[in-house]
Design an enzyme around this catalytic site. Structure first.
Site, PDB file in Angstrom:
ATOM      1  N   LYS A  90       0.511   7.963   3.938  1.00 35.58           N
ATOM      2  CA  LYS A  90       0.080   6.569   4.089  1.00 35.58           C
ATOM      3  C   LYS A  90      -0.634   6.338   5.409  1.00 35.58           C
ATOM      4  O   LYS A  90      -0.879   5.194   5.796  1.00 35.58           O
ATOM      5  CB  LYS A  90       1.297   5.646   3.994  1.00 35.58           C
ATOM      6  CG  LYS A  90       2.062   5.778   2.692  1.00 35.58           C
ATOM      7  CD  LYS A  90       3.353   4.998   2.736  1.00 35.58           C
ATOM      8  CE  LYS A  90       4.278   5.419   1.603  1.00 35.58           C
ATOM      9  NZ  LYS A  90       5.619   4.862   1.753  1.00 35.58           N
TER      10      LYS A  90
ATOM     11  N   ARG B  25      16.157   0.878  -0.659  1.00 33.47           N
ATOM     12  CA  ARG B  25      15.132   0.125  -1.388  1.00 33.47           C
ATOM     13  C   ARG B  25      15.693  -0.416  -2.697  1.00 33.47           C
ATOM     14  O   ARG B  25      16.503   0.253  -3.351  1.00 33.47           O
ATOM     15  CB  ARG B  25      13.940   1.026  -1.737  1.00 33.47           C
ATOM     16  CG  ARG B  25      13.275   1.680  -0.587  1.00 33.47           C
ATOM     17  CD  ARG B  25      12.357   0.716   0.139  1.00 33.47           C
ATOM     18  NE  ARG B  25      11.934   1.282   1.402  1.00 33.47           N
ATOM     19  CZ  ARG B  25      12.528   1.003   2.559  1.00 33.47           C
ATOM     20  NH1 ARG B  25      13.561   0.201   2.594  1.00 33.47           N
ATOM     21  NH2 ARG B  25      12.108   1.539   3.674  1.00 33.47           N
TER      22      ARG B  25
ATOM     23  N   PRO C  51       0.811  -1.216   0.000  1.00 37.29           N
ATOM     24  CA  PRO C  51       0.000   0.000   0.000  1.00 37.29           C
ATOM     25  C   PRO C  51       0.845   1.267   0.000  1.00 37.29           C
ATOM     26  O   PRO C  51       1.654   1.483   0.893  1.00 37.29           O
ATOM     27  CB  PRO C  51      -0.833  -0.100   1.279  1.00 37.29           C
ATOM     28  CG  PRO C  51      -0.367  -1.281   2.023  1.00 37.29           C
ATOM     29  CD  PRO C  51       0.711  -1.957   1.246  1.00 37.29           C
ATOM     30  N   GLU C  52       0.694   2.051  -1.003  1.00 36.62           N
ATOM     31  CA  GLU C  52       1.255   3.393  -1.024  1.00 36.62           C
ATOM     32  C   GLU C  52       0.063   4.338  -1.032  1.00 36.62           C
ATOM     33  O   GLU C  52      -1.075   3.906  -0.842  1.00 36.62           O
ATOM     34  CB  GLU C  52       2.149   3.585  -2.260  1.00 36.62           C
ATOM     35  CG  GLU C  52       3.288   2.571  -2.306  1.00 36.62           C
ATOM     36  CD  GLU C  52       4.250   2.751  -3.471  1.00 36.62           C
ATOM     37  OE1 GLU C  52       4.415   3.893  -3.933  1.00 36.62           O
ATOM     38  OE2 GLU C  52       4.842   1.753  -3.910  1.00 36.62           O
TER      39      GLU C  52
END
Length: 264
Positions: free
Chosen positions: A59, A254, A2-3
């Site tokens: 978020k 990342r 989920p972003e």
DNA sequence: ATTGTGGCCTGCCCGC
DNA sequence: TGCGGGCAGGCCACAA
């Protein structure tokens, strides 16, 4: 994972609970409660309260509450990378990248029961989401959907950090995650490893333009994983634009895919 | 203050 | 067929 786009879908899914009264809190996993709160704290803060509204900040989903006898804390919901929201048995996002769609009962981490039978529930196999009271909203930068040229300039500042790291920093820009940033920089033709403060005016404009298009288009398509770069984001993948073998690096902590030919 | 790193969590997938 | 290891990344604590 989920972003911003998925979290916004969750917020919309939850809108029907506005106006409802909480009659029970189900928190079977103490690990999921952050900020030192206990199940008793949640009971005290939430039971009997009416949901006044739902806000999304990056978020984070904030649930504004009011009690019959006075103000109540804000309930903050975080979804980590595998958290799903279910409202009255319906899911906001059917398929979650890197998640699982099985939805086993033991993955239920938190739930609210409302007067008249409805419920709001978080299912999170990896337990990376969280529930907190009065989340510190001041720690978040401007939401990515509200960026302007001036805000982009402020967010990047004259930072020495890699461009991608700065965009992932929720205190600078709120809501972007790994996939949205890779897609945006790929479309903007910007190297994720570039010094954030080193972009010129024209490059920042390209960045903002690409970001707006990414949020619009991927929002319409159904989520962060629907980008044009997504299918090539694998080891050995090639740039969908020019066919160049993609670089795979770790930037900002990342896994990062980028095209060494057109991202400069 | 800024930037980078490691670890948390656990389902899933690959190779043996 | 089972098993071990690597991987995914949002977030936070901590180090330099």
């Amino acid at each position: 994972m989920p972003e911003l786009l998925e979290i916004e879908a969750y917020r919309r899914l939850a809108e029907p609970v506005v106006g409802r009264r909480i009659v029970a809190v189900i928190a079977p996993d103490p690990w999921f409660l952050k900020g030192g709160i206990t199940v008793d704290d949640l009971d005290l803060a939430l039971v009997g309260a009416r949901v006044e509204g739902l806000r999304r900040l990056g978020k984070l989903v904030c649930v504004d509450l009011a009690g019959p006898d006075g103000p109540r804390p804000v309930l903050g919901l975080r979804f980590g990378m595998t958290g799903r929201l279910l409202v009255d048995g319906r899911a906001g996002i059917e398929r979650l990248e890197y998640g699982s769609d099985r939805g086993l009962p033991e993955w239920d981490r938190f739930a609210l029961a409302f007067a008249g039978d409805g419920e709001l529930r978080i299912s999170d196999p990896r337990r990376l989401g969280a529930v907190e009271l009065d989340p510190d909203e001041s720690r978040l930068g401007p939401d990515a959907t509200t960026l302007t040229p001036a805000r982009v300039r402020d967010a990047l500042g004259d930072s020495d950090a890699p461009l991608k790291a700065r965009l992932l920093d929720q205190s600078r820009v709120a809501g972007l995650g790994n996939l949205l940033v890779d897609e945006t920089l790929w479309r903007a033709g910007l190297d994720p490893a570039r010094r954030a403060g080193g972009l010129g005016d024209a490059e920042r404009r390209r960045l903002l333009h690409a970001l707006r298009r990414v949020l619009d288009e991927l929002g319409d398509r159904g989520g962060s994983h629907t980008g044009d770069l997504m299918a090539a984001r694998v080891r050995g993948g090639s740039c969908p634009r020019d066919g160049t073998p993609l670089d795979r690096r770790t930037i900002g902590g990342r896994t990062t895919y980028s095209c060494p030919h057109h991202q400069r």
